[in-house]
Scaffold this active site. Structure first.
Site, PDB file in Angstrom:
ATOM      1  N   ASP A   1       0.829  -1.203   0.000  1.00 38.76           N
ATOM      2  CA  ASP A   1       0.000   0.000   0.000  1.00 38.76           C
ATOM      3  C   ASP A   1       0.863   1.252   0.000  1.00 38.76           C
ATOM      4  O   ASP A   1       2.092   1.188   0.123  1.00 38.76           O
ATOM      5  CB  ASP A   1      -0.939   0.009   1.214  1.00 38.76           C
TER       6      ASP A   1
ATOM      7  N   GLU B   1      -9.876  -1.932   5.282  1.00 36.77           N
ATOM      8  CA  GLU B   1     -10.550  -1.691   6.543  1.00 36.77           C
ATOM      9  C   GLU B   1     -11.810  -2.562   6.653  1.00 36.77           C
ATOM     10  O   GLU B   1     -12.280  -3.121   5.655  1.00 36.77           O
ATOM     11  CB  GLU B   1     -10.933  -0.214   6.643  1.00 36.77           C
TER      12      GLU B   1
ATOM     13  N   ASP C   1      -8.144  -3.863  14.370  1.00 34.83           N
ATOM     14  CA  ASP C   1      -9.512  -4.100  13.916  1.00 34.83           C
ATOM     15  C   ASP C   1      -9.597  -5.208  12.875  1.00 34.83           C
ATOM     16  O   ASP C   1     -10.639  -5.413  12.257  1.00 34.83           O
ATOM     17  CB  ASP C   1     -10.118  -2.813  13.352  1.00 34.83           C
TER      18      ASP C   1
END
Length: 260
Positions: free
Chosen positions: A67, A143, A136
């Site tokens: 990324d 995400e 998370d």
């Protein structure tokens, strides 16, 4: 999915580096997928030592970053191209032109995302992808809520991720809101995935993606579909796993020829 529980960072770094070294010795032009963050650092340190000490050769290899931030000026110290250079690629003999990162400053981001996928395909795809995992459950910058079939694309960071990454910037306000990231579908195409997680703060995410349902709420859970995923964790990160004793037993009795 193979879960390996080890005492700490040093042992994790050595085992992951063993897998990279074995790959390079049988396939010198291997394609490596590189993650940033703190999790892969013991691997990069160990590989740099093996290059310096043992002559481990990266000269024919390619590397693709997972990324990149959108909007940072070229050469910004926290751009992932710069980070990967500092932490790893400048310490071994990989050719600079063989180190690839998405261009987060491109005028046409969707076109750059397509081109990045094309560059990976042109060299035969990723042989071994190194990953970390967020608190998370995100991998790369996929995400929660990311499509399990997603490809390289622009994503908006959730505030928790921005706060987690603020330690690398002067302030939270300096952390970009957008990134270009390989998608979950892209990551699944790597032939071998090695994910590293350490510390008690990662224990809930490790539990959820290893033993929970496959769900977009926990993006790393997509690795349950991968035919060759190695999950390397320390005791703290493994502390919430129900089957921890089974994972230890399996690794302790693994055939010596099998490798990671």
């Amino acid at each position: 999915m193979e879960v390996v529980i080890l005492p700490g960072n040093r042992q994790i770094g050595k085992l992951a580096a063993d897998a990279v070294e074995a790959l390079l010795r049988r396939k010198p032009n291997a394609v490596l997928g590189l993650a940033t963050g703190s999790s892969p650092l013991p691997v990069y340190d160990e590989l740099a030592v093996r290059h310096e000490r043992d002559g481990l050769d990266f000269s024919a290899a390619h590397a693709f970053a997972l990324d990149e931030y959108v909007g940072l000026v070229p050469g910004h110290p926290e751009s992932y191209r710069e980070v990967i250079g500092r932490e790893f690629t400048s310490r071994v003999n990989i050719l600079p032109e063989n180190v690839h990162t998405p261009d987060g400053s491109a005028a046409d981001i969707p076109a750059e995302c397509r081109a990045y996928e094309d560059r990976m395909r042109a060299v035969g795809g990723v042989d071994l992808q190194i990953l970390g995992v967020g608190t998370d459950g995100h991998i790369g910058f996929n995400e929660p809520g990311s499509s399990l079939a997603s490809r390289t694309r622009i994503k908006t960071l959730i505030e928790q991720t921005r706060r987690d990454n603020a330690r690398f910037f002067t302030s939270l306000a300096d952390v970009p809101h957008h990134v270009v990231t390989q998608g979950l579908g892209t990551i699944l195409e790597a032939r071998h995935v090695v994910l590293i997680a350490t510390g008690a703060q990662k224990a809930p995410a490790v539990r959820d993606f290893v033993e929970g349902p496959v769900s977009a709420v926990c993006p790393a859970s997509v690795l349950q579909f991968h035919p060759h995923a190695s999950i390397l964790v320390d005791e703290a990160a493994a502390s919430s796993l129900k089957l921890a004793d089974f994972y230890r037993h399996t690794h302790d009795h693994k055939p010596s020829w099998q490798g990671l």
